[in-house]
Design an enzyme around this catalytic site. Structure first.
Site, PDB file in Angstrom:
ATOM      1  N   ARG A 126     -11.663  13.221  20.289  1.00 12.72           N
ATOM      2  CA  ARG A 126     -10.522  12.748  18.853  1.00 12.72           C
ATOM      3  C   ARG A 126      -9.359  12.839  18.967  1.00 12.72           C
ATOM      4  NH1 ARG A 126     -14.609  10.268  18.914  1.00 12.72           N
ATOM      5  NH2 ARG A 126     -16.519   9.053  16.770  1.00 12.72           N
TER       6      ARG A 126
ATOM      7  N   GLY B   5       0.265   4.902  -0.888  1.00 14.18           N
ATOM      8  CA  GLY B   5      -1.250   5.453  -0.843  1.00 14.18           C
ATOM      9  C   GLY B   5      -1.227   6.232   0.568  1.00 14.18           C
ATOM     10  N   PHE B   6      -2.011   6.916   0.888  1.00 18.39           N
ATOM     11  CA  PHE B   6      -1.549   8.125   1.552  1.00 18.39           C
ATOM     12  C   PHE B   6      -1.331   7.933   2.807  1.00 18.39           C
ATOM     13  CE2 PHE B   6      -3.785  10.084   5.729  1.00 18.39           C
ATOM     14  CZ  PHE B   6      -3.026  11.559   5.758  1.00 18.39           C
TER      15      PHE B   6
ATOM     16  N   GLY C 274       0.555  -1.305  -0.117  1.00 19.41           N
ATOM     17  CA  GLY C 274       0.434   0.456   0.032  1.00 19.41           C
ATOM     18  C   GLY C 274       0.911   1.065  -1.027  1.00 19.41           C
TER      19      GLY C 274
ATOM     20  N   ASN D 222      -6.765   9.556  14.057  1.00 18.74           N
ATOM     21  CA  ASN D 222      -7.575   9.544  12.745  1.00 18.74           C
ATOM     22  C   ASN D 222      -6.294  10.869  12.211  1.00 18.74           C
ATOM     23  OD1 ASN D 222     -10.010   9.854  15.034  1.00 18.74           O
ATOM     24  ND2 ASN D 222     -11.086   9.835  13.622  1.00 18.74           N
TER      25      ASN D 222
ATOM     26  N   SER E 174      -5.831  -0.374  14.153  1.00 19.57           N
ATOM     27  CA  SER E 174      -6.530   1.382  14.162  1.00 19.57           C
ATOM     28  C   SER E 174      -6.686   1.430  15.231  1.00 19.57           C
ATOM     29  CB  SER E 174      -7.705   1.795  13.582  1.00 19.57           C
ATOM     30  OG  SER E 174      -8.924   2.122  13.670  1.00 19.57           O
TER      31      SER E 174
ATOM     32  N   TYR F  24     -14.897  -2.494   9.979  1.00 15.79           N
ATOM     33  CA  TYR F  24     -14.419  -2.424  10.010  1.00 15.79           C
ATOM     34  C   TYR F  24     -13.048  -2.511  11.305  1.00 15.79           C
ATOM     35  CZ  TYR F  24      -9.923   0.770   9.754  1.00 15.79           C
ATOM     36  OH  TYR F  24      -8.029   0.880   9.214  1.00 15.79           O
TER      37      TYR F  24
END
Length: 368
Positions: free
Chosen positions: A261, A22-23, A19, A222, A135, A193
């Site tokens: 958050r 990706g970002f 990955g 986040n 996560s 998820y």
């Protein structure tokens, strides 16, 4: 596969980043190169993330990167990508809460089957170091304190959410005060998820026990920053707000905006991955450890929307009262373990990061 880089001059060896286009993955790649790694990227450039035309072109990566176009679920591709690799940073995954339950098969296939295929290939290749992207969602609701002690509340009731009662309460009806949560607290994933991320952690633990591997599972908070995908329900609330401002629209804030958050900049996430890679290189066999990765500063979703709108000179955010049943109310965790054991420190303060992000370029919308 392009011509493999010459790893003889790399003091750290060859790092595979799944990955890596990706970002988050691309920022890890940039920092790994700066740190002295040779880097190979394995990425499928899936259209719902990178756009429909992405697979026909090489992604915008440093020319020193050895890029492999392929799916982490394909064993032959992964076997080839692991040739000569010293360690793996596993970022390839389907992220976000999703649209509805029809996303469930893709989450399980992309995240859990993909991780299992990768780990089996690591065993075949004799690669014994991996950092996996997990996560904060594995915790479900965060930790709370009430008049009767510390509690982990049950999932919020739809009837309460419909009535605008968003904060969890204990069995006596008393309001609960959110606390920071540590890595050893019970895990309670509450959407597909989250379940897939916890399954990834369990797969990595099983791999380490079976093969003597060494692994770190980084539980991201986040994440935001330049290069986020835009206009997609899978990219997270920061991207949705930033995309709205890009269109000249007011960010739409769900519930009452008071959800707590920890917003952490993508460059800090990448540096945590580099610290974890160094840590795995020092550990004895059969070592697996989870680490929370956050900025250490608690902000509400409403505060984030207001900061972005202010720095972008955009419309004032609108608080809608809407909700998503799979969302949790408050989740903030302590990153003290990562700081004390790995020597990592976040560098980007909240307001500085929001000022940058308010005008930073985003990725093209998926499909464009």
């Amino acid at each position: 596969m392009t011509t493999p880089p010459d790893t003889t001059g790399s003091p750290l060896g060859l790092l595979l980043v799944t990955g890596g286009a990706g970002f988050i993955g691309s920022e890890i790649v940039a920092q790994a190169l700066d740190a002295g790694w040779s880097v190979r990227v394995l990425d499928s450039l899936r259209a719902d993330v990178h756009g429909s035309a992405a697979a026909s072109t090489r992604p915008d990566l440093d020319p020193r990167v050895d890029f492999v176009l392929g799916d982490v679920r394909d064993a032959a591709t992964v076997d080839a990508a692991l040739d000569g690799v010293t360690a793996v940073c596993h970022q390839a995954a389907k992220v976000g809460l999703g649209v509805d339950f029809q996303d469930a098969p893709d989450y399980v296939d992309s995240n859990d089957v993909g991780t299992a295929v990768l780990l089996a290939a690591l065993d075949r290749a004799g690669v014994d170091r991996v950092v996996v992207a997990s996560s904060m969602v594995v915790y479900g609701e965060g930790s709370y304190r009430g008049p009767h002690g510390t509690v982990r509340p049950a999932a919020r009731r739809i009837a309460d959410l419909d009535a605008g009662v968003f904060d969890p309460r204990d069995e006596h009806g008393d309001l609960l005060e959110p606390q920071l949560i540590g890595e050893d607290e019970p895990l309670d994933p509450r959407n597909v998820y989250a379940l897939s991320k916890l399954a990834q952690e369990h797969l990595v633990s099983s791999w380490a026990r079976s093969t003597g591997g060494r692994a770190a599972a980084l539980r991201y908070h986040n994440v935001y920053g330049p290069g986020m995908p835009q206009n997609t329900p899978y990219a997270g609330v920061a991207s949705l707000f930033r995309s709205a401002l890009e269109r000249g629209e007011a960010p739409r804030v769900y519930e009452d905006g008071a959800q707590r958050r920890d917003f952490v900049h993508v460059s800090d996430i990448a540096s945590a991955n580099l610290a974890a890679l160094a840590w795995t290189g020092e550990q004895s066999p059969d070592t697996v450890r989870a680490f929370n990765v956050g900025s250490g500063a608690v902000h509400t979703i409403g505060e984030m929307a207001e900061a972005l709108a202010r720095h972008a000179d955009g419309p004032t955010p609108v608080v809608t009262g809407q909700y998503r049943a799979g969302d949790v109310r408050h989740i903030t965790a302590s990153s003290e373990r990562l700081q004390s054991e790995l020597g990592w420190r976040p560098r980007v303060a909240f307001d500085d990061g929001m000022r940058e992000f308010a005008s930073a370029p985003l990725r093209a919308p998926a499909g464009d």
